[in-house]
Design a protein around this motif. Sequence first.
Motif, PDB file in Angstrom:
ATOM      1  N   TYR A 132     -16.183  16.644  40.835  1.00  0.00           N
ATOM      2  CA  TYR A 132     -14.740  16.437  40.873  1.00  0.00           C
ATOM      3  C   TYR A 132     -14.483  14.955  41.118  1.00  0.00           C
ATOM      4  N   ARG A 136     -10.023  16.456  40.585  1.00  0.00           N
ATOM      5  CA  ARG A 136      -9.929  16.945  39.205  1.00  0.00           C
ATOM      6  C   ARG A 136     -11.334  17.245  38.706  1.00  0.00           C
ATOM      7  N   LYS A 137     -11.556  18.456  38.208  1.00  0.00           N
ATOM      8  CA  LYS A 137     -12.880  18.870  37.769  1.00  0.00           C
ATOM      9  C   LYS A 137     -13.324  18.065  36.552  1.00  0.00           C
ATOM     10  N   ASN A 322      -7.362  16.468  29.203  1.00  0.00           N
ATOM     11  CA  ASN A 322      -6.896  16.958  30.499  1.00  0.00           C
ATOM     12  C   ASN A 322      -5.534  16.369  30.807  1.00  0.00           C
ATOM     13  N   PHE A 324      -2.666  16.466  34.203  1.00  0.00           N
ATOM     14  CA  PHE A 324      -2.530  16.925  35.580  1.00  0.00           C
ATOM     15  C   PHE A 324      -1.215  16.449  36.177  1.00  0.00           C
ATOM     16  N   ASN A 326       0.071  16.156  40.298  1.00  0.00           N
ATOM     17  CA  ASN A 326      -0.108  16.379  41.725  1.00  0.00           C
ATOM     18  C   ASN A 326       1.182  15.992  42.442  1.00  0.00           C
ATOM     19  N   ASN A 338      -3.682  21.465  36.877  1.00  0.00           N
ATOM     20  CA  ASN A 338      -4.592  20.904  35.880  1.00  0.00           C
ATOM     21  C   ASN A 338      -4.644  21.811  34.666  1.00  0.00           C
ATOM     22  N   ASP A 340      -6.640  21.991  30.813  1.00  0.00           N
ATOM     23  CA  ASP A 340      -7.747  21.411  30.066  1.00  0.00           C
ATOM     24  C   ASP A 340      -7.960  22.132  28.742  1.00  0.00           C
TER      25      ASP A 340
END
Length: 649
Positions: A132, A136-137, A322, A324, A326, A338, A340
């Motif tokens: 991560y 975030r992966k 991706n 995102f 937050n 998130n 993807d």
Amino acid sequence: AYANIALLSPQDSTLITGGVSNESGLFVIPCEQKPVLARISYVGYKTIYRHCNNTELGTIRMQPETQTLKGVTVKGERPMYQTKGNSIITNVAGTVLERLHSTNELLLQVPGVIASPDGSLSVFGRGTPIYYINNRKVQNIQEISHLSPKDILYIELVRNPGVQYDAEVKTVIKIITSTKEEGWTLQVKADEEVNDVLSSDESINLGLKQGGLNASAHLEYNDFHRHYSQPQIKEFVVDGDTYRYDHTDNHSREHQKIPSYSANVDYEFNERHIAGISYDGYHNTWISPGDALHIYCKNDQEFQRTHILSDYHNNMDYAHVNTFYNAEWTQQLRTALNLDYAGNSSDYRQLTDETTGTTTISTLNKSKSRFHVYAGRLTFDYTLDKQTSLSWGAEYNRVTGNGTANCDNAVVPPSDYHQWENKTAAYLEAKATFGDWTLNGGIRYEDVVCDYSDRLAPDANIHRHYRYLFPSMEISHKYKGWSNALSFTSRTSRPSFRQLSNYTYYNSEFAYQHGNPSLQPTTLYIAEWSTAYKFINASLSFTYKDNLIAPDWYTEDEHSRILVSSFSNFNHASLLSTNVSLQHNFRWWRPSIRIAVQHLFFDYEYMNEPYSYGKTEFYLVVNQYFDLPHSWLANIYYYYNSGGTHNNI
């Protein structure tokens, strides 16, 4: 973490009271006087002053600082390693580690992380981690190499992940980066590495930080070479005769050419809201010719000698997007979203020539595949009060793929398949602090539906539906610099479609590979104790693997001399492991030593007799940094691994 906070009188700056933030950067300082002037400082960072008329200071972001005084550079030195529950923190900013030249080299400084011969990284006793970056992966592992150590605050190794992570995840590495300075940045890098052959890696990074805008682009070209040998000896008994397949003279050459690229843009609307989008991908041309001599014996008498030439070629393409968002909606509620998409295609061919005497048999294997992954994850963190918090979230993943496989050897049938998987998961976790004690626990639910269909072989179709609950808990205690944590988690390891498929892969005229449609998932129960005091960090863990999935070998029937490799479920296996890490700074010398030992408990059969596959394995890392004059840095890194047993290998 561990910043100093002083509350001053606004009139004359006299000290009223003060305190230190905890490992999460949070602090609460009782003070009846209002207003006050808060001074937040940390060695190596710019001091911040904040006027406070109420009870909340909000989020405070600190910027690194190096001051030059009359040609003398004054820097603060943070402790390199710290413990946080069952995790170990490797501090980078403010330590000698921020001066390393690559993130892969930096990750090797994390206690428990070791390098495989092919350069990939794993965690001793836990296997390959997931990564991560800023929560975030990471979908593309090459994204890790794009980071520069000087932009990383710290790295957290989670050895026993909780319910917020996928149940198949055994270990997690979280990388937290620092806030970039304003303006343009440019980094050009070239790595040359020589083992038996030369590999090279060149890259260029371009970045812009302007107000709330943060944008970057990355281009890289990796020309990877490797020579290796993989000796194998297989011995088995058929009808009272002992067959020995000796593959000791196996040599391969590997060449991968990988141009890759990435670009990302994120915008920080304010300290509470940030959103962004990124795109990355690569093309991999993978060529691997092989040269092997196989000697086949029956009762110690050679009956065949075969020279095998193989030519492996695979073109792989990958792309990933991706986005995102937050947000910190209130002082109590934070969310992270998130989304993807990833696509991967492969076009593989392998020509194998088997020459026995004057006869040559040529076999051509070909396959094409295309996969798509769609994933979404929404998490919530809610702080009830200064001692209690809740976390919960949900995620959805869908994988679809199709492909074809053909072999011109009549023994192996063709395949035209389609497969898909839907995974829905939700988790709930609570955390509470009682003085020096912290307790957290949670539960995760996963619902996974997997389907595989083959248009040419309907009897090979597979349908699986898994529903599981995975609990976890952790209790930790800190007292006068000594910290302890005891954790328990349950995980799973599900069989892959290839392991489940009854499709036969051709290796040689005496060796096939076959799936096992009856495989069931492995369930793992992991208990771990972690302790730390000053410069010493240690852990002890026990893993129980129920319904273990491991390689299996057998003949097609009791009279056949063709050896088939497959996978089977075994009753259980256990793993006991311990890790010890010591690190201390002596002015310009910064030595560290890491030792890990593990022992496998796994009993089964060999040659129809009871056999113990248990073997003790250990590794040792001795690492020393020498901070020399004129900003020179020297490093001696020594790594030793005794080797061991992986299940029944």
